[in-house]
Design an enzyme around this catalytic site. Structure first.
Site, PDB file in Angstrom:
ATOM      1  N   MET A   1      42.820  12.692 -51.169  1.00 18.59           N
ATOM      2  CA  MET A   1      41.640  11.910 -51.548  1.00 18.59           C
ATOM      3  C   MET A   1      40.670  11.829 -50.373  1.00 18.59           C
ATOM      4  SD  MET A   1      41.672   8.175 -53.330  1.00 18.59           S
ATOM      5  CE  MET A   1      41.908   7.284 -51.808  1.00 18.59           C
ATOM      6  N   CYS A   2      39.405  11.855 -50.680  1.00 16.12           N
ATOM      7  CA  CYS A   2      38.390  11.744 -49.637  1.00 16.12           C
ATOM      8  C   CYS A   2      38.311  10.303 -49.148  1.00 16.12           C
ATOM      9  CB  CYS A   2      37.024  12.154 -50.174  1.00 16.12           C
ATOM     10  SG  CYS A   2      37.007  13.775 -50.933  1.00 16.12           S
ATOM     11  N   GLN A   3      37.622  10.129 -48.048  1.00 15.37           N
ATOM     12  CA  GLN A   3      37.418   8.797 -47.474  1.00 15.37           C
ATOM     13  C   GLN A   3      35.927   8.498 -47.410  1.00 15.37           C
ATOM     14  OE1 GLN A   3      39.784   6.614 -46.112  1.00 15.37           O
ATOM     15  NE2 GLN A   3      41.560   7.912 -46.539  1.00 15.37           N
TER      16      GLN A   3
END
Lengths: 257, 257
Positions: B1-3
């Site tokens: 997952m991106c941040q």
């Protein structure tokens, strides 16, 4: 007067050598302390570094000097504010999207009595004549080719007409690029040099620094560097004529529009 | 997952402390090595630093760590590629102009079966679902308010409707800002903390680093930091609910849309 720097290549190339001389014009060998910026195209992507500080004091300029970004097209600008205050939103180059590509623009000169009626398609964010002219060019191109031009020649002749309209208002030296083609228009000062095999030595005007390109290149490499004034003192730079609009692609001039 | 990382303040503030923890998630304390970017609004201007390298190896991230840019609004993103290859044109945040202001967008999540018919007004340059969603949002806002909204509430309700349409396709955590208002939408993970007087100490989750904000602030300062996961372990972060869209202005949440 502002300083323009452009590069167009057939293979991704770093601009460290040219930038080394160019950045010294931002506060050291010339008086342009009102901000600077540089755009690197990498594939379809584009990175735009901007700083409202003089290049000679700018941490971002130090990064660009030491981080060899390999790019097929670069547009850089050092600003001497004439229209619009010193502020980030007035710092060139400017960037917008047209036909699913980023377009980047930097201008040297001042336009007088220039207040075109712009549609909401492209609105300036800052208050320079330069960004207004960029919006004007892109709006004109989009109106002429809503879904993109079918062939390069049609785009070029529209760009030529739009440029001539704006250039009536004053000095309009500019670099305009979309990552593939780099357009250079000259009103007063713009020079270019094309480097290709056999490569030789180049020596900067602004600093006693020489590079031997034969050690850094492959035989098929081709690089054109465009600048307000020649950056080296031992190469044959070509001066563009007033009113000349040239398209560069793959590292060389491909059309005199 | 991106941040995701966002900041909205009532006075220009540097993001060095939050960025110190955040960047470690790009390859050190978490596995997001597919590029990163950060946008700083300064007045109407915007600086967008992008790098297709992991933050932990990025010379640009080193610059951002050591050059305290003072900004009233920041949007940053570390990428874990799910749609679209690792390339500069697919690196968030994305930027476009609307109504004479720059708008910046970063997204965390993946949209399934999402292929909206987009007009030529805003075309994606890369091939991520995220940039497509950004173009979709801006096109919707522009069509609803060709010359800009007369009041903030009308814009908010249109944004809410457009967001809900897109969020049906999957996970759509996003930050969207124009330098004044920062909109945060949560599908699954988004947290914020508002710092204001009396200021205290904050301690990072990702690194043993503490800062005493009472020594760095004035009594009227107000700063909200928004992140996928809380960046500090001794402050009261608010978790946004699924489907919640919040507007931040002047350093605080001003509307739950």
């Amino acid at each position: 007067m502002c300083q323009l720097l452009g590069m167009n290549c057939n293979v991704p190339t770093d601009i460290c050598f040219s930038f080394e001389g160019f950045r010294r014009r931002g506060g050291l060998t010339d008086h342009h302390r009102d901000g600077w910026g540089i755009a690197f195209f990498e594939g379809r992507g584009c990175r735009l570094f901007l700083d409202a500080k003089a290049t000679i004091e700018s941490p971002v300029a130090d990064l660009v000097r030491h981080y060899p970004i390999h790019s097929t097209q670069v547009i850089a600008h050092i600003r001497k504010a004439t229209r619009g205050r010193v502020a980030l939103e007035n710092t060139h180059p400017f960037q917008r999207e047209l036909w699913g590509r980023y377009w980047v623009f930097a201008h040297n000169g001042t336009l007088e009595d220039y207040a075109p009626e712009l549609s909401p398609l492209y609105q300036p964010v800052g208050d320079t004549d330069s960004e207004r002219a960029f919006c004007h060019l892109l709006e004109g191109l989009r109106r002429a080719f809503p879904d993109g031009p079918k062939e390069e020649g049609a785009l070029a002749s529209t760009l030529r007409r739009l440029t001539a309209d704006i250039a009536r208002h004053g000095v309009f030296n500019y670099l305009l690029g979309n990552g593939t083609t780099l357009y250079a228009h000259c009103s007063t000062d713009l020079h270019f040099v094309t480097r290709q095999a056999p490569f030789g030595h180049a020596h900067l005007v602004d600093e006693d620094l020489t590079v031997d390109f034969s050690r850094l290149t492959r035989p098929d490499d081709r690089v054109t560097v465009i600048a307000t004034q020649p950056l080296t003192d031992n190469e044959a730079w070509t001066r563009l004529a007033a009113g000349q609009l040239v398209a560069f692609r793959g590292g060389e001039a491909v059309a005199d529009l």
